[in-house]
Write a protein that holds these residues in place. Structure first.
Motif, PDB file in Angstrom:
ATOM      1  N   SER B 155       0.784  -1.211   0.000  1.00 56.94           N
ATOM      2  CA  SER B 155       0.000   0.000   0.000  1.00 56.94           C
ATOM      3  C   SER B 155       0.834   1.287   0.000  1.00 56.94           C
ATOM      4  CB  SER B 155      -0.927   0.028   1.215  1.00 56.94           C
ATOM      5  OG  SER B 155      -0.166   0.087   2.415  1.00 56.94           O
ATOM      6  N   SER B 156       2.145   1.226   0.300  1.00 58.48           N
ATOM      7  CA  SER B 156       2.961   2.450   0.284  1.00 58.48           C
ATOM      8  C   SER B 156       3.442   2.753  -1.136  1.00 58.48           C
ATOM      9  CB  SER B 156       4.172   2.298   1.224  1.00 58.48           C
ATOM     10  OG  SER B 156       3.799   1.817   2.487  1.00 58.48           O
ATOM     11  N   GLY B 157       2.541   2.635  -2.111  1.00 58.13           N
ATOM     12  CA  GLY B 157       2.921   2.801  -3.514  1.00 58.13           C
ATOM     13  C   GLY B 157       3.320   4.230  -3.851  1.00 58.13           C
ATOM     14  N   GLY B 158       2.702   5.205  -3.208  1.00 59.73           N
ATOM     15  CA  GLY B 158       3.060   6.597  -3.456  1.00 59.73           C
ATOM     16  C   GLY B 158       4.481   6.884  -3.002  1.00 59.73           C
ATOM     17  N   SER B 159       4.827   6.397  -1.807  1.00 54.59           N
ATOM     18  CA  SER B 159       6.189   6.590  -1.289  1.00 54.59           C
ATOM     19  C   SER B 159       7.211   5.927  -2.198  1.00 54.59           C
ATOM     20  CB  SER B 159       6.310   6.018   0.134  1.00 54.59           C
ATOM     21  OG  SER B 159       5.686   6.859   1.085  1.00 54.59           O
ATOM     22  N   ALA B 160       6.925   4.692  -2.629  1.00 56.75           N
ATOM     23  CA  ALA B 160       7.871   3.958  -3.472  1.00 56.75           C
ATOM     24  C   ALA B 160       8.029   4.637  -4.826  1.00 56.75           C
ATOM     25  CB  ALA B 160       7.406   2.511  -3.656  1.00 56.75           C
ATOM     26  N   GLY B 178       3.467  -6.357   4.067  1.00 56.66           N
ATOM     27  CA  GLY B 178       4.402  -6.238   2.944  1.00 56.66           C
ATOM     28  C   GLY B 178       4.339  -4.862   2.295  1.00 56.66           C
ATOM     29  N   SER B 179       3.595  -3.953   2.895  1.00 53.60           N
ATOM     30  CA  SER B 179       3.268  -2.662   2.274  1.00 53.60           C
ATOM     31  C   SER B 179       4.426  -1.697   2.089  1.00 53.60           C
ATOM     32  CB  SER B 179       2.163  -1.955   3.062  1.00 53.60           C
ATOM     33  OG  SER B 179       0.909  -2.487   2.716  1.00 53.60           O
ATOM     34  N   ILE B 180       5.585  -1.966   2.678  1.00 54.05           N
ATOM     35  CA  ILE B 180       6.787  -1.196   2.342  1.00 54.05           C
ATOM     36  C   ILE B 180       7.593  -1.993   1.312  1.00 54.05           C
ATOM     37  CG2 ILE B 180       9.094  -0.520   3.175  1.00 54.05           C
ATOM     38  CD1 ILE B 180       7.768   0.323   5.811  1.00 54.05           C
ATOM     39  N   ARG B 181       7.768  -3.289   1.595  1.00 51.46           N
ATOM     40  CA  ARG B 181       8.702  -4.110   0.816  1.00 51.46           C
ATOM     41  C   ARG B 181       8.203  -4.412  -0.599  1.00 51.46           C
ATOM     42  NH1 ARG B 181       8.372  -8.625   4.837  1.00 51.46           N
ATOM     43  NH2 ARG B 181       6.570  -7.421   5.523  1.00 51.46           N
ATOM     44  N   LYS B 193      11.042  -3.088   6.627  1.00 48.66           N
ATOM     45  CA  LYS B 193      10.138  -3.178   7.764  1.00 48.66           C
ATOM     46  C   LYS B 193      10.974  -3.559   8.971  1.00 48.66           C
ATOM     47  CE  LYS B 193       8.045  -6.724   9.577  1.00 48.66           C
ATOM     48  NZ  LYS B 193       8.012  -6.500  11.038  1.00 48.66           N
ATOM     49  N   PRO B 194      11.115  -2.669   9.944  1.00 52.21           N
ATOM     50  CA  PRO B 194      11.909  -3.012  11.127  1.00 52.21           C
ATOM     51  C   PRO B 194      11.192  -4.043  12.008  1.00 52.21           C
ATOM     52  CG  PRO B 194      11.619  -0.622  10.882  1.00 52.21           C
ATOM     53  CD  PRO B 194      10.640  -1.292   9.967  1.00 52.21           C
ATOM     54  N   THR B 195      11.886  -4.537  13.011  1.00 52.16           N
ATOM     55  CA  THR B 195      11.301  -5.425  14.021  1.00 52.16           C
ATOM     56  C   THR B 195      10.049  -4.782  14.608  1.00 52.16           C
ATOM     57  OG1 THR B 195      13.557  -5.997  14.655  1.00 52.16           O
ATOM     58  CG2 THR B 195      11.797  -6.648  16.194  1.00 52.16           C
ATOM     59  N   TYR B 196       9.014  -5.591  14.860  1.00 51.91           N
ATOM     60  CA  TYR B 196       7.835  -5.048  15.528  1.00 51.91           C
ATOM     61  C   TYR B 196       8.265  -4.447  16.864  1.00 51.91           C
ATOM     62  CZ  TYR B 196       3.228  -4.406  17.403  1.00 51.91           C
ATOM     63  OH  TYR B 196       2.109  -3.834  17.948  1.00 51.91           O
ATOM     64  N   GLY B 197       7.942  -3.176  17.101  1.00 52.19           N
ATOM     65  CA  GLY B 197       8.314  -2.529  18.356  1.00 52.19           C
ATOM     66  C   GLY B 197       9.577  -1.684  18.265  1.00 52.19           C
ATOM     67  N   ARG B 198      10.304  -1.813  17.149  1.00 56.06           N
ATOM     68  CA  ARG B 198      11.552  -1.043  16.990  1.00 56.06           C
ATOM     69  C   ARG B 198      11.253   0.457  16.824  1.00 56.06           C
ATOM     70  NH1 ARG B 198      16.840  -1.220  18.230  1.00 56.06           N
ATOM     71  NH2 ARG B 198      15.602   0.064  19.600  1.00 56.06           N
ATOM     72  N   VAL B 199      10.143   0.749  16.109  1.00 52.94           N
ATOM     73  CA  VAL B 199       9.768   2.132  15.813  1.00 52.94           C
ATOM     74  C   VAL B 199       8.389   2.399  16.435  1.00 52.94           C
ATOM     75  CG1 VAL B 199       9.245   3.773  13.958  1.00 52.94           C
ATOM     76  CG2 VAL B 199      11.066   2.076  13.645  1.00 52.94           C
ATOM     77  N   SER B 200       8.256   3.529  17.076  1.00 49.12           N
ATOM     78  CA  SER B 200       6.966   3.889  17.682  1.00 49.12           C
ATOM     79  C   SER B 200       5.879   4.029  16.616  1.00 49.12           C
ATOM     80  CB  SER B 200       7.100   5.212  18.426  1.00 49.12           C
ATOM     81  OG  SER B 200       5.825   5.725  18.762  1.00 49.12           O
TER      82      SER B 200
END
Lengths: 95, 489
Positions: B155-160, B178-181, B193-200
């Motif tokens: 879904s992050s198609g605009g960013s990509a 998978g919306s970044i990758r 995609k970082p580890t769950y919990g790595r980024v707020s």
């Protein structure tokens, strides 16, 4: 069909959605295809497997109970589609 | 094309340090690029021209006075339109959030600003991040810069697409399945995609809270390292953010992989429907890592095949609950109605698009009495098995390599009528979300010399440094990331 015409309307009612007859039919078809696809999970024996709700060991963090900055009434109301100085306005709930 | 546009964040930063470029030059160059190409790519939903130029001049002033905030000070970035700030509106690709401007700010946005970064604009996305093509946006679809007739992924198609078209040197996205990758892969850029919990996640519009994670996207893996270092860390406003120290990620990028074992899940390369041309490029990329000194070992991830089924039960259940807040009362769109209940129903029916309704209904179904155990509970048990697969696999390897997406970008409109087909796009990516693991997509070639493919790397929780090191080492040995789309129709 796993989801009959009555069922899709009761799901829509639970989710506060309105579906036209045509939409309801299309949703039934889509959901049916998805539910048939997920049936493959039945082939996995999970009798002895604990469910994972969350990957982290979550603990409830505690903090001191003190007054801190929060949104002002104006800020909190700013996005409301209808409001007056102190309240959000909605259709009448009590006759 | 202005040569500034081809530079990485690190290179831009070095040029500023040397005095060859000012922040103002850089921001003007990227704004000019948006003017030049975004009517074709349509990656952006809004651009913050005046504030960006003002901030660029202020950054230049600060540097002159010796008050630079760090290597990213004065450099531009674009944000997926589900990261809120009082500085701009957030629509999340949905009619129901039209006109919404949050009274608070996402922690990642605050952190980027503290590092001196300048938000150029917000990028298009599938509504509430539900989709794999960015066609589910209520505003407009976005095109793939490598082939304007094809989707950018989602879904992050605009960013990509914005990063691939060099409308910005970097972006943030969010990744639930998978919306970044996947869009990074389809647009030929790097995304993590970082580890769950790595980024707020504070200030990220919630889709499926046990799976959502914010991450960086860019033209270089080393840029992802710079950005991750800024956005990672514990945040009292998100109780799922981890209280773990943030490493100096860029410092880990030494080009070496000869101490590493790369796990290859051979069975997954036989996934039905996966494009043999994509698979060949990924195999070739793994061989490149071998030539760089990495050892490859076979690994088994026997429950990965059930990932999609488990994922779509869990994410829809969580979404149906998260999206109950959109009722027309406190913010966003409201439909006129006589009664409160009618207002809820009409607001949601008119405000949500078809895919969002589909997922809310499925989520409502799998959580409803009599079906909870058969679907939702079952999916959670499969989630445990997927996690255990990874735990076992990482006893024998350090990084797992496979494709990011099962094939290249497809023509716009081709799959909108077939939700299940769209869901299968996430075949290789959802398991990292289910298990909470960090994962990276790096460009690894072009299908038919036209459509980008991505190498997907997954590692142990919180070992982003190793992931970035492998991605960077691969990038140093290849030239895929240096190619630019011609943007001809």
């Amino acid at each position: 069909m796993k989801i009959d015409a009555e069922r899709i309307q009761s799901l829509a009612a639970l989710a506060r959605l309105e579906l036209s007859e045509q939409e309801a039919k299309a949703m039934r078809d889509d959901l049916d295809a998805i539910l048939v696809y997920v049936e493959q999970l039945d082939s996995v024996d999970t009798e002895e497997v604990e469910p994972t709700a969350h990957v982290l060991e979550l603990a409830t963090p505690l903090r001191e109970d003190r007054v801190r900055g929060t949104l002002s009434v104006d800020e909190a109301l700013r996005n409301a589609p209808a409001h007056d100085d102190a309240s959000i306005i909605v259709p009448k709930v009590i006759e | 094309m202005n040569e500034v546009l081809a530079l990485s964040l690190s290179e831009l930063s070095e040029r500023i340090d040397r005095g060859d470029l000012s922040s103002r030059d850089i921001v003007e160059a990227f704004l000019g690029r948006i003017d030049e190409v975004d009517d074709r790519v349509r990656a952006m939903v809004r651009t913050h021209r005046e504030p960006a130029l003002r901030e660029a001049s202020a950054a230049d002033d600060a540097r002159r006075k010796g008050n630079a905030k760090g290597p990213l000070h004065g450099l531009p970035i674009v944000l997926k339109d589900n990261l809120v700030s009082p500085d701009f509106e957030t629509h999340c690709g949905s009619r129901i959030l039209q006109g919404f401007r949050a009274p608070y700010e996402a922690t990642v946005v605050t952190k980027l600003k503290a590092a001196g970064m300048i938000v150029l604009g917000n990028t298009n996305m599938d509504e509430f991040a539900m989709g794999s093509s960015t066609e589910n946006s209520s505003l407009h679809p976005t095109s793939n810069p490598w082939d304007l007739g094809r989707v950018p992924g989602g879904s992050s198609g605009g960013s990509a697409a914005a990063v691939a078209a060099r409308e910005a040197p970097a972006a943030l996205g969010s990744d639930t399945g998978g919306s970044i990758r996947q869009p990074a892969s389809l647009c030929g850029i790097a995304g993590m995609k970082p580890t769950y919990g790595r980024v707020s996640r504070y200030g990220l519009v919630a889709f499926a809270s046990s799976l959502d994670q914010i991450g960086p996207m860019g033209n270089r893996v080393s840029d992802l390292a710079l950005l991750l270092e800024v956005i990672a860390g514990h945040d009292a406003k998100d109780s799922t953010s981890l209280e773990k120290e943030v490493p100096h990620y860029k410092g880990a990028l030494d080009g070496s992989v000869d101490d590493l074992r790369i796990g290859v899940p051979r069975k997954l390369f036989e996934t039905p429907g996966a494009d043999p041309r994509t698979l060949a490029l990924v195999r070739e990329a793994i061989e490149e890592l071998e030539r760089a000194g990495a050892k490859t070992v076979d690994v088994e991830l026997p429950h990965s095949a059930y990932g999609i089924a488990a994922y779509y039960l869990i994410c829809t259940a969580e979404a149906s609950s998260n999206l109950s807040r959109y009722d027309g009362v406190k913010f966003g769109y409201r439909a006129e109605a006589e009664t409160l209940d009618e207002m809820y129903r009409r607001t949601r029916s008119e405000g949500f698009g078809r895919e969002v309704k589909r997922r809310i209904l499925l989520g409502t179904y799998v959580l409803s009495a009599g079906y909870y155990d058969a679907y939702y509970r079952k999916a959670q048990r499969i989630r445990t098995l997927v996690r255990e697969d990874f735990r076992r696999a990482f006893e024998g390897c350090d990084v797992i390599a496979m494709p990011t997406a099962p094939g290249p970008a497809w023509p716009l409109g081709e799959r909108v009528e077939d939700p299940l087909q769209m869901y299968l796009q996430d075949t290789f990516t959802v398991t990292a979300n289910l298990a909470g693991l960090p994962a990276l997509s790096v460009p690894c070639g072009f299908v038919e010399d036209r459509w980008p493919a991505g190498l997907h790397l997954i590692t142990r929780p919180l070992d982003e440094s190793t992931l970035l090191r492998v991605g960077d080492a691969y990038e140093r040995r290849t030239e895929w990331h240096q190619r630019m789309p011609s943007l001809s129709a």
